[in-house]
Scaffold this motif. Structure first.
Motif, mmCIF file in Angstrom:
data_model
loop_
_atom_site.group_PDB
_atom_site.id
_atom_site.type_symbol
_atom_site.label_atom_id
_atom_site.label_comp_id
_atom_site.label_asym_id
_atom_site.label_seq_id
_atom_site.Cartn_x
_atom_site.Cartn_y
_atom_site.Cartn_z
ATOM 1 N N VAL A 1 -10.363 -1.164 -1.359
ATOM 2 C CA VAL A 1 -9.955 -0.092 -2.275
ATOM 3 C C VAL A 1 -9.670 1.190 -1.497
ATOM 4 N N THR B 1 -14.811 -5.251 -0.760
ATOM 5 C CA THR B 1 -13.967 -4.767 -1.843
ATOM 6 C C THR B 1 -13.819 -3.252 -1.767
ATOM 7 N N LEU C 1 -7.154 -4.113 -14.184
ATOM 8 C CA LEU C 1 -7.658 -3.573 -12.921
ATOM 9 C C LEU C 1 -9.153 -3.835 -12.775
ATOM 10 N N VAL D 1 -10.884 -6.106 -9.850
ATOM 11 C CA VAL D 1 -11.934 -5.594 -8.959
ATOM 12 C C VAL D 1 -13.210 -6.425 -9.112
ATOM 13 N N THR E 1 -6.434 0.878 0.411
ATOM 14 C CA THR E 1 -5.316 0.897 -0.532
ATOM 15 C C THR E 1 -5.015 2.317 -0.981
ATOM 16 N N VAL E 2 -6.058 3.088 -1.266
ATOM 17 C CA VAL E 2 -5.865 4.479 -1.683
ATOM 18 C C VAL E 2 -5.255 5.299 -0.545
#
Length: 78
Positions: free
Chosen positions: A46, A42, A26, A30, A49-50
């Motif tokens: 993130v 990025t 991970l 990243v 995605t969360v």
């Protein structure tokens, strides 16, 4: 050492260290994203995605999607 023994030891090693391996992969992923598309893109990826994971988790727990959306949207937009 025979091929089957080596395979069994490798599988055992991967199973015992799966969290460390996942964290390493991970972090590598990243880091590559930051180098390729930049920090803020990025970070946005993130965050979205969360949010997607959270919505999927709530939906998976048999909560009505409409109720979830109404909880997230502020009152002035309803």
């Amino acid at each position: 050492m025979e091929k089957d023994q080596l395979k069994d030891k490798l599988i055992q090693f991967l199973y015992l260290n799966r969290k460390k391996i996942f964290g390493t992969l991970l972090g590598l992923f990243v880091g590559i994203l930051i180098l390729l598309i930049g920090f803020f893109k990025t970070l946005l990826l993130v965050i979205t995605t969360v949010i997607g994971y959270y919505c999927g988790l709530r939906w998976n727990l048999e909560e009505d999607l409409k109720n979830l959306i109404f909880k997230v949207i502020p009152e002035k937009f309803k």
